[in-house]
Design an enzyme around this catalytic site. Structure first.
Site, PDB file in Angstrom:
ATOM      1  N   LYS A 176      10.853  -3.673  -8.933  1.00 50.28           N
ATOM      2  CA  LYS A 176      11.854  -3.753  -7.867  1.00 50.28           C
ATOM      3  C   LYS A 176      11.295  -4.546  -6.701  1.00 50.28           C
ATOM      4  O   LYS A 176      10.226  -4.238  -6.178  1.00 50.28           O
ATOM      5  CB  LYS A 176      12.259  -2.368  -7.371  1.00 50.28           C
ATOM      6  CG  LYS A 176      13.477  -2.458  -6.449  1.00 50.28           C
ATOM      7  CD  LYS A 176      13.779  -1.172  -5.717  1.00 50.28           C
ATOM      8  CE  LYS A 176      12.996  -1.015  -4.450  1.00 50.28           C
ATOM      9  NZ  LYS A 176      13.252  -2.061  -3.449  1.00 50.28           N
ATOM     10  N   GLU A 252      -1.211   0.990  -2.928  1.00 49.95           N
ATOM     11  CA  GLU A 252      -1.870   0.050  -2.010  1.00 49.95           C
ATOM     12  C   GLU A 252      -1.078   0.095  -0.711  1.00 49.95           C
ATOM     13  O   GLU A 252       0.053  -0.390  -0.660  1.00 49.95           O
ATOM     14  CB  GLU A 252      -1.830  -1.374  -2.584  1.00 49.95           C
ATOM     15  CG  GLU A 252      -2.665  -1.577  -3.828  1.00 49.95           C
ATOM     16  CD  GLU A 252      -4.154  -1.635  -3.536  1.00 49.95           C
ATOM     17  OE1 GLU A 252      -4.556  -1.622  -2.357  1.00 49.95           O
ATOM     18  OE2 GLU A 252      -4.928  -1.661  -4.502  1.00 49.95           O
ATOM     19  N   CYS A 286      -1.379  -6.469   5.451  1.00 54.51           N
ATOM     20  CA  CYS A 286      -1.900  -5.106   5.424  1.00 54.51           C
ATOM     21  C   CYS A 286      -3.329  -5.012   5.963  1.00 54.51           C
ATOM     22  O   CYS A 286      -3.713  -4.047   6.588  1.00 54.51           O
ATOM     23  CB  CYS A 286      -1.866  -4.581   4.000  1.00 54.51           C
ATOM     24  SG  CYS A 286      -2.680  -5.670   2.821  1.00 54.51           S
ATOM     25  N   GLU A 385      -0.015   1.263  12.469  1.00 50.40           N
ATOM     26  CA  GLU A 385       0.097  -0.137  12.035  1.00 50.40           C
ATOM     27  C   GLU A 385       1.263  -0.801  12.785  1.00 50.40           C
ATOM     28  O   GLU A 385       2.398  -0.352  12.681  1.00 50.40           O
ATOM     29  CB  GLU A 385       0.370  -0.140  10.529  1.00 50.40           C
ATOM     30  CG  GLU A 385       0.154  -1.461   9.879  1.00 50.40           C
ATOM     31  CD  GLU A 385       0.397  -1.383   8.365  1.00 50.40           C
ATOM     32  OE1 GLU A 385       1.290  -0.633   7.924  1.00 50.40           O
ATOM     33  OE2 GLU A 385      -0.303  -2.098   7.634  1.00 50.40           O
TER      34      GLU A 385
HETATM   35  P1  NAD Z   1       7.929  -0.226   2.609  1.00 50.04           P
HETATM   36  O1  NAD Z   1       7.149   0.968   2.255  1.00 50.04           O
HETATM   37  O2  NAD Z   1       8.988  -0.102   3.646  1.00 50.04           O
HETATM   38  O3  NAD Z   1       8.661  -0.817   1.327  1.00 50.04           O
HETATM   39  C1  NAD Z   1       7.948  -1.210   0.175  1.00 50.04           C
HETATM   40  C2  NAD Z   1       8.848  -1.091  -1.037  1.00 50.04           C
HETATM   41  O4  NAD Z   1       9.167   0.277  -1.241  1.00 50.04           O
HETATM   42  C3  NAD Z   1      10.168  -1.836  -0.926  1.00 50.04           C
HETATM   43  O5  NAD Z   1      10.441  -2.448  -2.156  1.00 50.04           O
HETATM   44  C4  NAD Z   1      11.149  -0.734  -0.628  1.00 50.04           C
HETATM   45  O6  NAD Z   1      12.467  -1.004  -1.041  1.00 50.04           O
HETATM   46  C5  NAD Z   1      10.570   0.403  -1.428  1.00 50.04           C
HETATM   47  N1  NAD Z   1      10.977   1.743  -0.992  1.00 50.04           N
HETATM   48  C6  NAD Z   1      11.404   2.127   0.235  1.00 50.04           C
HETATM   49  N2  NAD Z   1      11.690   3.451   0.231  1.00 50.04           N
HETATM   50  C7  NAD Z   1      11.429   3.906  -1.015  1.00 50.04           C
HETATM   51  C8  NAD Z   1      11.507   5.181  -1.635  1.00 50.04           C
HETATM   52  N3  NAD Z   1      11.920   6.269  -0.978  1.00 50.04           N
HETATM   53  N4  NAD Z   1      11.132   5.280  -2.940  1.00 50.04           N
HETATM   54  C9  NAD Z   1      10.690   4.204  -3.628  1.00 50.04           C
HETATM   55  N5  NAD Z   1      10.614   2.977  -3.093  1.00 50.04           N
HETATM   56  C10 NAD Z   1      10.969   2.815  -1.798  1.00 50.04           C
HETATM   57  O7  NAD Z   1       6.862  -1.315   2.994  1.00 50.04           O
HETATM   58  P2  NAD Z   1       7.148  -2.795   3.494  1.00 50.04           P
HETATM   59  O8  NAD Z   1       7.652  -2.711   4.908  1.00 50.04           O
HETATM   60  O9  NAD Z   1       7.941  -3.533   2.494  1.00 50.04           O
HETATM   61  O10 NAD Z   1       5.706  -3.443   3.477  1.00 50.04           O
HETATM   62  C11 NAD Z   1       4.840  -3.384   4.540  1.00 50.04           C
HETATM   63  C12 NAD Z   1       3.790  -2.341   4.303  1.00 50.04           C
HETATM   64  O11 NAD Z   1       3.095  -2.652   3.107  1.00 50.04           O
HETATM   65  C13 NAD Z   1       2.750  -2.303   5.377  1.00 50.04           C
HETATM   66  O12 NAD Z   1       2.438  -0.966   5.668  1.00 50.04           O
HETATM   67  C14 NAD Z   1       1.560  -2.998   4.740  1.00 50.04           C
HETATM   68  O13 NAD Z   1       0.332  -2.647   5.287  1.00 50.04           O
HETATM   69  C15 NAD Z   1       1.697  -2.580   3.329  1.00 50.04           C
HETATM   70  N6  NAD Z   1       0.987  -3.508   2.440  1.00 50.04           N
HETATM   71  C16 NAD Z   1      -0.139  -3.071   1.791  1.00 50.04           C
HETATM   72  C17 NAD Z   1      -0.864  -3.941   0.976  1.00 50.04           C
HETATM   73  C18 NAD Z   1      -2.094  -3.498   0.247  1.00 50.04           C
HETATM   74  O14 NAD Z   1      -2.495  -4.184  -0.704  1.00 50.04           O
HETATM   75  N7  NAD Z   1      -2.722  -2.407   0.602  1.00 50.04           N
HETATM   76  C19 NAD Z   1      -0.430  -5.251   0.829  1.00 50.04           C
HETATM   77  C20 NAD Z   1       0.719  -5.658   1.502  1.00 50.04           C
HETATM   78  C21 NAD Z   1       1.425  -4.767   2.293  1.00 50.04           C
END
Ligand code: NAD
Length: 485
Positions: A176, A252, A286, A385
């Site tokens: 997704k 992650e 991140c 963050e």
């Molecule tokens: P997010 O958690 O808002 O969303 C990530 C994904 O999860 C999206 O596809 C979203 O639709 C889905 N999602 C949302 N609610 C959900 C639920 N209840 N159940 C299942 N899936 C759900 O994160 P974001 O805003 O897209 O990304 C930014 C975050 O990602 C930041 O915190 C960043 O640090 C982190 N990040 C981490 C890494 C790493 O490798 N550690 C890399 C990139 C980004």
């Protein structure tokens, strides 16, 4: 594709490019202009369940294939991704604002598919004769259906770094994309189709966390789920997995990464690299070093040089090759960053650069590169963050003091230390509670063959060329009794 065209992507379910079953879509806007870029299918519960059941049906055939044949599909996809680099760059620019000048995700995605296409000989168990009268061995086998949920800040890169190891090891996939940046991934879905993967092997959905993300987390037929995104969502996914079938969960998550600059460091290099770390992708990374600790006697020089470089970024249309500072990904991200800046100014820190949103003057969600100094360590902006071009630069006097400050966070994704003293560098590297440590370098630099992942609230599990296949393989022990002669 013209800049004014509305993109109408589709999803890939059971080998067919489709709209949502109920026809529902959501709009994606270009964050630099706030004009609509696309109408995107919102995966319904039915779509999500159908993707899982087609992946389940495809699993026996796919997992039984010669792995080099599985690899040949990955190789075809890699070539198609490379050929479509420029179009993918544009699609990311008009959905989440990443400047085309910073777009390297198609290359890194192709590299992932190329690597794993050839990596199957490393999928091996072990054998032993340590149990008298027996030969024992382990088999490494795929889980079955795996779900992959990715964020918006580097969609095509995460798409590949999760899907390639999952597929080569014989799993079938339901991925997704993020609702904030579904366009590049949807184009890659067309390329997956063109590469000719057997129907059901690789399903690609677009939509929000609710319903499709949550259904995947709860689904009894999904046996492993790899997630990159916020710590908040990671916890929700873990809860759903625990409540249902205890699927394997790889997380992650976010970061609040410190960079430590000692007085004997190469200050010029430290300024250049730490500034790039918090600026690239407008701070939406991140592992961005959002907290910088500088030893007191060099702090004034460091801060002045840092401000100068940070102010020199060029913001504007992400489609322009001259621009290196795009907008925040959407209005929600913009408002979040602006509210952290406001809190930062009230928290006792001193705003010494930037701090303004430029939405009114540019019509896009641009935020000025922003620097705070001397922010109290317990302020929210030091703990949470921000995910924007906002850095807190604080000072320290002793090594012990700075280690304590750097570690005083629930996150632990990446940390950096700059010093010319090798003993100090290694002492500090050892003491930092972080999955990654850069010595005289910082994020986003990573070693190609090293594992990536977080300590503490930054996640669980590790990803990387030598590690990601393990995330998608069960281990079975087989013990064989040998009859006496
Ligand atoms: P997010 O958690 O808002 O969303 C990530 C994904 O999860 C999206 O596809 C979203 O639709 C889905 N999602 C949302 N609610 C959900 C639920 N209840 N159940 C299942 N899936 C759900 O994160 P974001 O805003 O897209 O990304 C930014 C975050 O990602 C930041 O915190 C960043 O640090 C982190 N990040 C981490 C890494 C790493 O490798 N550690 C890399 C990139 C980004």
């Amino acid at each position: 594709m013209m800049a004014t065209d509305i993109v109408k992507p589709r999803m890939l379910i059971n080998g067919e490019l489709v709209e949502a079953s109920d026809g529902k879509t959501f709009s994606v806007y270009n964050p630099a202009t706030r004009q609509k870029s696309a109408e995107v299918p919102e995966a319904s519960a039915d779509d999500t369940n159908r993707a899982v059941s087609s992946a389940k049906a495809a699993f026996p055939g796919w997992s039984a294939l010669d792995p080099s044949v599985r690899g040949s599909y990955l190789g075809k996809l890699a070539a198609l991704i490379r050929q479509n680099n420029d179009e993918l760059a544009k699609l990311e620019a008009i959905s989440m604002g990443l400047p085309v000048s910073s777009f390297h995700h198609a290359k890194s995605a192709a590299l992932q598919f190329e690597h794993y296409a050839e990596a199957w000989p490393h999928v091996q168990g072990q054998a032993s004769v340590n149990t008298p009268g027996h030969v024992a061995m382990t088999l490494r086998q795929p889980y079955g259906v795996v779900a992959l949920i990715i964020p918006w800040n580097a969609p095509i890169h995460f798409f590949a770094s999760k899907a390639a190891p999952a597929l080569i090891t014989g799993n079938t996939v339901v991925l997704k994309s993020s609702e904030k940046a579904p366009l590049g991934v949807a184009r890659v879905a067309e390329l997956v189709n063109e590469a000719g993967f057997p129907p059901g092997v690789f399903n690609i959905l677009s939509g929000h966390g609710l319903p499709s993300g949550q259904i995947l987390s709860r689904h009894m037929d999904v046996r492993a789920l790899s997630f990159t995104g916020s710590s908040r969502t990671g916890k929700l996914i873990q809860e759903e997995a625990a409540r249902t079938n205890l699927k394997r969960v790889i997380l992650e998550l976010g970061g609040k990464s410190p960079a430590i600059i000692f007085h004997d460091a190469n200050l010029k290099k430290a300024v250049e690299q730490t500034q790039f770390s918090i600026q690239v992708n407008s701070g939406q990374v991140c592992m961005a070093n959002s907290r910088i600790y500088v030893q007191k006697n060099v702090a004034r020089v460091f801060v002045e040089a840092f401000k100068q470089r940070f102010a020199a970024v060029k913001d504007g249309d992400p489609l322009s090759k001259e621009v290196n500072h795009g907008p925040q990904a959407d209005e929600v991200q913009y408002k979040t960053v602006m509210s952290y800046i406001e809190q930062g100014t009230k928290s006792g820190g001193t705003l010494v650069q930037g701090g303004r949103g430029k939405r009114e003057s540019t019509s896009g969600f641009f935020v000025e590169p922003t620097v705070f100094v001397d922010t109290p360590e317990d302020a929210r902006i030091m703990k949470e963050e921000v995910f924007g071009p906002v850095v807190n630069i604080n000072t320290f006097e002793t090594e012990a003091e700075v280690i304590a400050k750097a570690n005083d966070t629930e996150y632990g994704l990446y940390a950096a230390v700059y010093t010319r003293d090798i003993n100090r560098a290694l002492r500090v590297a050892k003491a930092l509670e972080s999955g990654y440590v850069g010595v005289n370098c910082t994020s986003p630099l990573t070693g190609r063959d090293l594992p990536f992942g977080g300590y503490k609230g930054s996640g669980q599990g590790r990803e990387g060329f030598l590690y990601s296949m393990d995330n998608f393989l069960e281990t079975k022990s087989v013990i064989i009794q040998i009859d006496d002669a």
